[in-house]
Design a protein around this motif. Structure first.
Motif, PDB file in Angstrom:
ATOM      1  N   GLY A 124       0.630 129.040 -60.044  1.00 15.64           N
ATOM      2  CA  GLY A 124      -0.200 127.843 -59.961  1.00 15.64           C
ATOM      3  C   GLY A 124       0.612 126.578 -60.107  1.00 15.64           C
ATOM      4  N   LYS A 125       0.110 125.623 -60.870  1.00 11.51           N
ATOM      5  CA  LYS A 125       0.781 124.337 -61.042  1.00 11.51           C
ATOM      6  C   LYS A 125       0.997 124.045 -62.516  1.00 11.51           C
ATOM      7  CE  LYS A 125      -1.050 122.276 -56.805  1.00 11.51           C
ATOM      8  NZ  LYS A 125      -1.796 121.126 -56.233  1.00 11.51           N
TER       9      LYS A 125
ATOM     10  N   ILE B 104       4.727 126.236 -59.473  1.00 11.80           N
ATOM     11  CA  ILE B 104       5.724 127.055 -60.149  1.00 11.80           C
ATOM     12  C   ILE B 104       5.513 128.528 -59.816  1.00 11.80           C
ATOM     13  CG2 ILE B 104       5.903 125.378 -62.024  1.00 11.80           C
ATOM     14  CD1 ILE B 104       4.413 127.371 -63.808  1.00 11.80           C
ATOM     15  N   VAL B 105       6.574 129.327 -60.015  1.00 12.43           N
ATOM     16  CA  VAL B 105       6.513 130.750 -59.675  1.00 12.43           C
ATOM     17  C   VAL B 105       7.171 131.597 -60.754  1.00 12.43           C
ATOM     18  CG1 VAL B 105       6.508 130.303 -57.190  1.00 12.43           C
ATOM     19  CG2 VAL B 105       8.683 130.702 -58.370  1.00 12.43           C
ATOM     20  N   ASP B 106       6.767 132.831 -60.789  1.00 18.46           N
ATOM     21  CA  ASP B 106       7.334 133.870 -61.652  1.00 18.46           C
ATOM     22  C   ASP B 106       8.321 134.670 -60.794  1.00 18.46           C
ATOM     23  OD1 ASP B 106       7.757 135.891 -63.493  1.00 18.46           O
ATOM     24  OD2 ASP B 106       5.864 136.904 -63.093  1.00 18.46           O
ATOM     25  N   VAL B 107       9.568 134.763 -61.234  1.00 20.39           N
ATOM     26  CA  VAL B 107      10.599 135.481 -60.477  1.00 20.39           C
ATOM     27  C   VAL B 107      10.604 136.947 -60.905  1.00 20.39           C
ATOM     28  CG1 VAL B 107      13.058 135.630 -59.915  1.00 20.39           C
ATOM     29  CG2 VAL B 107      11.984 133.389 -60.315  1.00 20.39           C
ATOM     30  N   ILE B 108      10.461 137.848 -59.933  1.00 18.98           N
ATOM     31  CA  ILE B 108      10.431 139.286 -60.222  1.00 18.98           C
ATOM     32  C   ILE B 108      11.864 139.806 -60.268  1.00 18.98           C
ATOM     33  CG2 ILE B 108       9.487 141.522 -59.531  1.00 18.98           C
ATOM     34  CD1 ILE B 108       7.428 139.286 -60.169  1.00 18.98           C
ATOM     35  N   TRP B 109      12.350 140.080 -61.466  1.00 19.01           N
ATOM     36  CA  TRP B 109      13.736 140.528 -61.637  1.00 19.01           C
ATOM     37  C   TRP B 109      13.854 142.039 -61.780  1.00 19.01           C
ATOM     38  CZ3 TRP B 109      14.512 143.220 -66.134  1.00 19.01           C
ATOM     39  CH2 TRP B 109      13.587 143.011 -67.176  1.00 19.01           C
TER      40      TRP B 109
ATOM     41  N   THR C 237      10.568 126.542 -60.188  1.00 15.76           N
ATOM     42  CA  THR C 237       9.705 125.724 -59.325  1.00 15.76           C
ATOM     43  C   THR C 237       9.708 126.275 -57.909  1.00 15.76           C
ATOM     44  OG1 THR C 237      11.573 124.260 -58.854  1.00 15.76           O
ATOM     45  CG2 THR C 237      10.144 123.669 -60.699  1.00 15.76           C
ATOM     46  N   ALA C 238       8.612 126.056 -57.199  1.00 14.55           N
ATOM     47  CA  ALA C 238       8.539 126.488 -55.803  1.00 14.55           C
ATOM     48  C   ALA C 238       9.574 125.766 -54.958  1.00 14.55           C
ATOM     49  CB  ALA C 238       7.132 126.243 -55.258  1.00 14.55           C
ATOM     50  N   VAL C 239       9.878 124.519 -55.318  1.00 10.52           N
ATOM     51  CA  VAL C 239      10.858 123.762 -54.538  1.00 10.52           C
ATOM     52  C   VAL C 239      12.252 124.376 -54.657  1.00 10.52           C
ATOM     53  CG1 VAL C 239      11.509 122.080 -56.331  1.00 10.52           C
ATOM     54  CG2 VAL C 239      11.596 121.423 -53.919  1.00 10.52           C
ATOM     55  N   THR C 240      12.540 125.042 -55.778  1.00  9.81           N
ATOM     56  CA  THR C 240      13.837 125.719 -55.920  1.00  9.81           C
ATOM     57  C   THR C 240      14.003 126.772 -54.827  1.00  9.81           C
ATOM     58  OG1 THR C 240      13.993 125.325 -58.306  1.00  9.81           O
ATOM     59  CG2 THR C 240      15.227 127.202 -57.433  1.00  9.81           C
ATOM     60  N   LEU C 241      12.918 127.484 -54.507  1.00 15.94           N
ATOM     61  CA  LEU C 241      12.977 128.527 -53.482  1.00 15.94           C
ATOM     62  C   LEU C 241      13.292 127.949 -52.108  1.00 15.94           C
ATOM     63  CD1 LEU C 241       9.914 130.712 -54.518  1.00 15.94           C
ATOM     64  CD2 LEU C 241      12.309 131.015 -55.162  1.00 15.94           C
ATOM     65  N   THR C 242      12.845 126.718 -51.855  1.00 16.46           N
ATOM     66  CA  THR C 242      13.105 126.105 -50.545  1.00 16.46           C
ATOM     67  C   THR C 242      14.579 125.745 -50.376  1.00 16.46           C
ATOM     68  OG1 THR C 242      12.692 123.817 -51.268  1.00 16.46           O
ATOM     69  CG2 THR C 242      10.781 125.129 -50.581  1.00 16.46           C
TER      70      THR C 242
ATOM     71  N   LEU D 205      14.378 127.699 -64.844  1.00 18.08           N
ATOM     72  CA  LEU D 205      15.420 127.033 -64.062  1.00 18.08           C
ATOM     73  C   LEU D 205      14.808 126.187 -62.962  1.00 18.08           C
ATOM     74  CD1 LEU D 205      17.041 129.430 -61.484  1.00 18.08           C
ATOM     75  CD2 LEU D 205      15.289 130.246 -63.025  1.00 18.08           C
ATOM     76  N   HIS D 206      15.619 125.235 -62.483  1.00 18.15           N
ATOM     77  CA  HIS D 206      15.185 124.351 -61.404  1.00 18.15           C
ATOM     78  C   HIS D 206      16.415 123.849 -60.672  1.00 18.15           C
ATOM     79  CE1 HIS D 206      13.104 121.248 -59.155  1.00 18.15           C
ATOM     80  NE2 HIS D 206      13.917 120.335 -59.644  1.00 18.15           N
ATOM     81  N   HIS D 207      16.325 123.763 -59.343  1.00 18.83           N
ATOM     82  CA  HIS D 207      17.411 123.227 -58.525  1.00 18.83           C
ATOM     83  C   HIS D 207      17.055 121.824 -58.061  1.00 18.83           C
ATOM     84  CE1 HIS D 207      20.956 123.483 -55.916  1.00 18.83           C
ATOM     85  NE2 HIS D 207      20.234 122.796 -55.039  1.00 18.83           N
ATOM     86  N   GLY D 208      17.939 120.879 -58.343  1.00 15.06           N
ATOM     87  CA  GLY D 208      17.694 119.503 -57.935  1.00 15.06           C
ATOM     88  C   GLY D 208      18.872 118.625 -58.302  1.00 15.06           C
ATOM     89  N   GLU D 209      18.740 117.339 -58.065  1.00 17.83           N
ATOM     90  CA  GLU D 209      19.797 116.378 -58.365  1.00 17.83           C
ATOM     91  C   GLU D 209      19.937 116.212 -59.878  1.00 17.83           C
ATOM     92  OE1 GLU D 209      21.929 114.411 -56.569  1.00 17.83           O
ATOM     93  OE2 GLU D 209      21.388 115.358 -54.667  1.00 17.83           O
ATOM     94  N   ALA D 210      21.172 116.290 -60.361  1.00 20.32           N
ATOM     95  CA  ALA D 210      21.455 116.062 -61.780  1.00 20.32           C
ATOM     96  C   ALA D 210      22.759 115.285 -61.902  1.00 20.32           C
ATOM     97  CB  ALA D 210      21.540 117.383 -62.538  1.00 20.32           C
TER      98      ALA D 210
END
Length: 298
Positions: free
Chosen positions: A150-151, A163-168, A132-137, A97-102
């Motif tokens: 990493g990237k 990018i990141v791994d989300v611990i669910w 993505t790390a930017v999603t967290l921001t 997933l990613h949060h951004g303009e769509a």
């Protein structure tokens, strides 16, 4: 009406669906996949989201905020881990997933956020959430715990993105807490940073920052092999999760030999390329000697 707005795009697909069809048969496999997609759809909607489409074993959703998107993804994984039928059938999903303009248009969504979310899904492994790390921001509130991966290279972007791994998992006592569980783009520490392909005197070099490399009969491929048994877009090689991986997309499969091991038939599946060996598109190497692709990872 056409409208661009910030939103979370989420992709989830059933891991190992090809094997499911082989072991369960078409009817039962389709039934089980439908059950999974229905469960994921309900979770999406419960977080204020909307299912855009389902394609085969994959679902695409849009969810209003970064936090609700992350929460929905975690709930989806927990549903798969707890549901008796899903557990019994060894069903699992991978989520990106990613949060951004769509851009919203005629019930569908388009744009950079969609492409980035799809790339996150392609990097995720079974039972994993990658974002993505930017999603967290963009999270307002307490975000789930994450680990750096990493990237990663995303099509259309000049530079790799964090990018990141989300611990669910609710109980993380048995999990490693080492950051950068997978290092995708650290060329100083990661072994196997270059892949060389040789075909009829041509040399192609790929590194950890290279775009996905396509092979097939169509002229738009990075490596073109004009043969009746080769599909238009036959196979793809890309660097992900710390390795060069070949993914078959063809009708007639891809045949890979690593070192002195037996040749493996890869059909609608992926294989980690290591050391050196040969790749044969559409036919086994013993009948396709003139079109062999030789590879070496260093």
């Amino acid at each position: 009406m056409t409208q661009s707005r910030p939103q979370t795009i989420l992709f989830a697909d059933v891991s190992g669906s090809t094997r499911l069809f082989e072991t369960k048969g078409d009817v039962e496999a389709r039934r089980l996949i439908a059950l999974v997609l229905d469960a994921l759809s309900l979770i999406c909607q419960s977080h204020g989201g909307r299912v855009i489409k389902t394609i085969g074993d994959e679902i695409m959703c849009t969810i209003p905020t970064a936090l609700s998107g992350l929460q929905a993804a975690c709930e989806m994984q927990r549903k798969m881990a707890r549901d008796i039928q899903f557990v019994r059938e060894s069903l699992a999903v991978r989520i990106g997933l990613h949060h951004g303009e769509a851009l919203d248009e005629n019930g569908d969504v388009y744009g950079d956020a969609v492409n980035t979310a799809a790339r996150m899904a392609s990097l995720a492994k079974r039972e994993q959430i990658v974002t993505t790390a930017v999603t967290l921001t963009n999270v307002e509130g307490k975000a789930p715990e994450t680990r750096s991966l990493g990237k990663a290279r995303v099509s259309g972007k000049l530079f790799p993105i964090e990018i990141v791994d989300v611990i669910w998992q609710e109980d993380t006592s048995g999990m490693t807490t080492v950051q950068s569980a997978v290092k995708l783009f650290d060329t100083h520490t990661e072994a196997g940073g270059t892949l060389r392909l040789r075909h009829k005197g041509r040399l192609v070099e790929l590194n950890v920052n290279s775009q996905p490399f396509m092979m097939g009969r169509e002229a738009s491929n990075g490596l073109v092999i004009e043969a009746d048994w080769v599909s238009r877009t036959h196979a793809q090689i890309e660097y992900k999760r710390g390795h060069f991986v070949i993914a078959d997309r063809s009708t007639n499969a891809t045949y890979v030999r690593i070192g002195e091991d037996d040749e493996q038939r890869v059909h609608r599946d992926e294989l980690h390329l290591r050391k050196s060996g040969t790749i044969s598109l559409g036919q086994a190497s013993d009948v396709n000697a003139n079109e062999l692709i030789r590879f070496e990872v260093s």
